[in-house]
Design an enzyme around this catalytic site. Structure first.
Site, mmCIF file in Angstrom:
data_model
loop_
_atom_site.group_PDB
_atom_site.id
_atom_site.type_symbol
_atom_site.label_atom_id
_atom_site.label_comp_id
_atom_site.label_asym_id
_atom_site.label_seq_id
_atom_site.Cartn_x
_atom_site.Cartn_y
_atom_site.Cartn_z
ATOM 1 C CG ASP A 1 -4.333 6.711 1.987
ATOM 2 O OD1 ASP A 1 -3.934 5.528 1.897
ATOM 3 O OD2 ASP A 1 -5.014 7.131 2.946
ATOM 4 C CG HIS B 1 0.284 7.088 3.850
ATOM 5 N ND1 HIS B 1 0.778 6.227 2.919
ATOM 6 C CD2 HIS B 1 -0.990 6.682 4.086
ATOM 7 C CE1 HIS B 1 -0.143 5.345 2.593
ATOM 8 N NE2 HIS B 1 -1.233 5.597 3.286
ATOM 9 C CG ASP C 1 -22.745 13.996 -26.840
ATOM 10 O OD1 ASP C 1 -23.691 13.274 -26.471
ATOM 11 O OD2 ASP C 1 -22.480 15.083 -26.331
ATOM 12 C CG HIS D 1 -1.786 1.221 1.338
ATOM 13 N ND1 HIS D 1 -2.652 1.706 0.371
ATOM 14 C CD2 HIS D 1 -1.813 2.114 2.354
ATOM 15 C CE1 HIS D 1 -3.189 2.840 0.805
ATOM 16 N NE2 HIS D 1 -2.693 3.118 2.007
ATOM 17 C CD GLU E 1 -4.541 5.876 11.833
ATOM 18 O OE1 GLU E 1 -5.669 5.448 12.016
ATOM 19 O OE2 GLU E 1 -4.142 6.973 12.307
ATOM 20 C CG ASP E 2 -1.869 1.284 10.106
ATOM 21 O OD1 ASP E 2 -2.816 1.923 10.603
ATOM 22 O OD2 ASP E 2 -1.816 0.915 8.930
HETATM 23 MN MN MN Z 1 -3.071 4.522 3.639
#
Ligand code: MN
Length: 711
Positions: free
Chosen positions: A139, A72, A259, A48, A76-77
């Site tokens: 992301d 990034h 179109d 990712h 967070e993780d």
């Molecule tokens: Mn992410």
């Protein structure tokens, strides 16, 4: 699968001095932090951040952005802190990672409320550093690409948010390829059935379309080559979501959208853009109102191009964009194209004049404390082609640009549209045709007995209003056709001493209707009222013998007939009753009706030569009903000397006669004479006579005549 080397290779293409060492350290740290973690797809998590970083190189972003892309999700993780990122990579990268992390946290708790909050945080982040949003877009892009592994509820929720927030932001930043991809990716989950249908249909007609594209390309290329214009021409199918949006907006079925292909012409300079436009318009007939000059007036996101639509070689509509290579780059990359030249300097939107929009949004977010309110205002600015207006209760309605108070009324409720007689915008009474502006508060005034007008079709823009008004006219037309047909049949029967009501009671009329393959007697009446059959044709079997009427008895019967017998004509309503354009009858004139096939009743002057040529069976007696509500257009030709002030004298006389002037035209001739044509609105014949007499009294006037033909 993206490998770290792909990222390095890509960034060195546009930034040969890139700090590869820094990138490598970020990659190693990210790999360490995400080790052992897998995504819902079962793939290692590291894929990712690699995908996100790679995408950032596709946007030509600087090294700190790409490094932040790799990092990034580390805070967070995992157990890593922003302080540690700052220690390893410095404050700039720590700031970017922190910004992205903060937005992600809000994303977790999802509800209407938090969506507004997400947006607010994103704007805040944008105000600090626009790169946070670009990382967030990358992301989201990869998350959308791998959305199939989530639960259906999550899929729809994320897809919705992508359509509501991320795609519009990409559009506002001018990164069209991301916007387009995000919309198509989201569309797949929002309406998967339609998505599949459109995708398959586009794929199926690929061969046919390709040959069509090369035909048009060839024609365009040859035309431009004739004038020594070198151009790069491409044609492609439009994006799935934009086709879908068009279907919704215009309420069309897929095969009704002609179109689906769009063409692009890239030429060397601005001057050549306009030249190319001229040559193309000489080759294919341009469709009026479709030309847009975004070169002279760039869009808010810096987009520049000439847009036009023309009638192509197969009689179909073709959309063409004409631009220079520089404009093309900006149209594809938007802010990223701009960014590239700022390598090394911290991007500060506050200093950048081009991004006035961004500055405005940043100001708002400071001023507006309520996130919901902020979301609404933000949306207003995100879609410049739409207007956002408020109901008196403060609810927001989204309408296409140019929408009027009538569109608004129909958008709220069909019933409100049918009954609307007026509207107040921001507390002031305005005409119904008034176009609305974003931020207007609209109040609709209704009258329970009011009905829509055919004239509304001239100014409404929404499909809903158009459809509803047309539907109403159709029903109304049918009602009148039934009424007229019933009267005509009744009269025809009466001539032969028969009674319509008895025929209805005995069931005879129902049988008759069935014989003509109509389901109901109303259908039968309507067919006569609409002129499909004459009353005599329908009643042929009921009336025993076609009577031979002598000339004399015909005259006698016409004298005997009282005017009450005649069909009453109320006024110009543009529905079943129409007034012949050859003689323009007005109230007070002696008139005659004629049922034209499939068009209903047309009213002529009794002495109109045209009507005498018609089939007697289709002629009917008509008379005026007293009615002062309607005015009728009449054309007067005034001939006289070419004297200054004559026009104003005639005008005064007409106005004194209480008639409206719709149009006036003056032609002067070398022999010092002038002919003026006035189109005026008249209520009845005696008013017209008075006005004509008064005009004749003017000294310079030689003749006044009422024009009988519409020419
Ligand atoms: Mn992410």
């Amino acid at each position: 699968m993206i490998r770290f080397n792909d990222i390095v290779e890509e960034i060195l293409k546009y930034n040969p001095q890139a700090d590869v060492d820094l990138l490598e350290r970020a990659y190693v740290l990210s790999a360490k932090v995400h080790r052992g973690t897998v995504r819902l797809s079962g793939e290692p998590y590291l894929i990712h951040p690699l995908e996100v970083a790679y995408m950032l190189t596709k946007m030509n972003l600087d090294v700190p952005s790409v490094v932040s892309g790799l990092l990034h999700d580390t805070v967070e993780d995992s157990y890593l802190t922003i302080e540690e990122i700052k220690e390893y990579f410095g404050p700039e990268i720590a700031g970017l990672v922190d910004g992205v992390t903060k937005i992600s946290r809000i994303e977790e708790q999802s509800s209407e409320e938090s969506r507004a909050e997400t947006l607010r945080k994103m704007i805040l982040a944008m105000s600090k550093d626009i790169r946070v949003i670009l990382i967030k877009l990358a992301d989201r892009y990869h998350n959308m690409e791998t959305l199939q592994f989530l639960s259906p509820e999550k899929q729809i929720e994320i897809a919705r948010e992508t359509l509501d927030i991320y795609a519009p932001i990409a559009h506002r930043l001018g990164i069209e390829w991301i916007k387009g991809d995000l919309e198509d990716l989201a569309f797949k989950y929002i309406d998967s059935a339609e998505y599949k249908t459109i995708r398959e249909s586009i794929a199926k007609r690929k061969k046919e379309r390709d040959s069509y594209i090369s035909e048009v390309k060839e024609l365009l290329k040859n035309r431009l080559a004739e004038f020594n214009l070198k151009a790069e021409i491409s044609g492609r199918a439009k994006r799935l979501y934009s086709i879908y949006r068009k279907m919704l907006q215009e309420e069309l079925a897929l095969d009704e959208i002609s179109d689906i292909t769009a063409f692009r012409v890239i030429v060397g300079s601005v001057k050549e853009c306009y030249e190319a436009l001229g040559y193309i318009h000489a080759l294919f007939k341009p469709i009026p109102g479709k030309f847009k000059d975004y070169i002279a007036l760039p869009k808010a996101n810096m987009y520049q191009s000439l847009h036009t639509a023309v009638i192509g070689p197969r009689g179909e509509k073709i959309e063409i964009q004409i631009r220079t290579p520089e404009m093309h780059k900006i149209s594809e990359e938007g802010i990223a194209a701009h960014w590239k030249y700022k390598e090394g300097s911290v991007f500060n939107p506050k200093e950048d004049k081009i991004f006035g929009w961004l500055r405005r949004v940043i100001e708002w977010q400071k001023e507006l404390k309520d996130s919901k309110e902020f979301l609404e205002i933000f949306k207003i600015d995100l879609f410049p082609d739409e207007v956002y207006v408020f109901t008196p209760k403060g609810d927001v309605r989204e309408l296409p640009k140019g929408a009027t108070t009538v569109d608004f009324a129909y958008a709220i409720h069909s019933e409100l549209g049918q009954r609307c007689v007026g509207a107040k915008v921001n507390g002031k009474l305005v005409p119904l045709r008034t176009p609305l502006q974003s931020g207007d508060t609209v109040e609709v005034l209704t009258n329970p007995t009011h009905k829509p007008s055919k004239d509304w079709l001239k100014f409404v823009v929404t499909s809903k209003a158009k459809t509803k008004i047309r539907q109403w006219i159709k029903e109304e037309q049918r009602g009148r056709s039934i009424e007229l047909g019933r009267t005509l049949i009744d009269k025809e029967l009466a001539k032969h001493g028969l009674s319509l009501s008895k025929m209805v009671k005995s069931g005879e009329l129902q049988t008759l209707a069935k014989e003509f393959s109509f389901e109901t007697t109303d259908d039968l009446f309507a067919s006569v009222g609409y002129g499909l059959y004459t009353a005599l044709q329908v009643l042929g079997k009921v009336i025993p013998e076609p009577e031979k009427v002598s000339r004399i008895s015909k005259i006698i019967s016409s004298i005997k007939k009282s005017r009450d017998d005649a069909v009453k004509i109320k006024g110009i309503d543009g529905l079943v009753v129409r007034f012949a354009r050859c003689c323009n009858p007005i109230p007070g004139d002696t008139i005659l009706g004629f049922i034209s096939r499939g068009r209903g009743l047309t009213v002529h002057l009794a002495d109109c030569p045209n009507v005498h040529a018609y089939d007697d069976q289709r002629k009917i007696e008509v008379s005026w009903q007293d009615n002062k509500e309607y005015a009728y257009p009449v054309k007067l030709r005034v001939q006289g000397g070419d004297k200054k002030g004559l026009l104003s004298e005639v005008t005064n006389v007409i106005t004194a006669g209480k008639a409206n002037i719709l149009n006036a035209q003056v032609m002067t001739y070398p022999d010092r004479t002038a002919t003026s044509i006035f189109e005026i609105e008249i209520v009845n014949a005696s008013q017209l006579q008075k006005i004509v007499k008064s005009i004749q009294k003017i000294k310079e006037v030689r003749s006044v005549e009422r024009m009988r033909s519409s020419a």
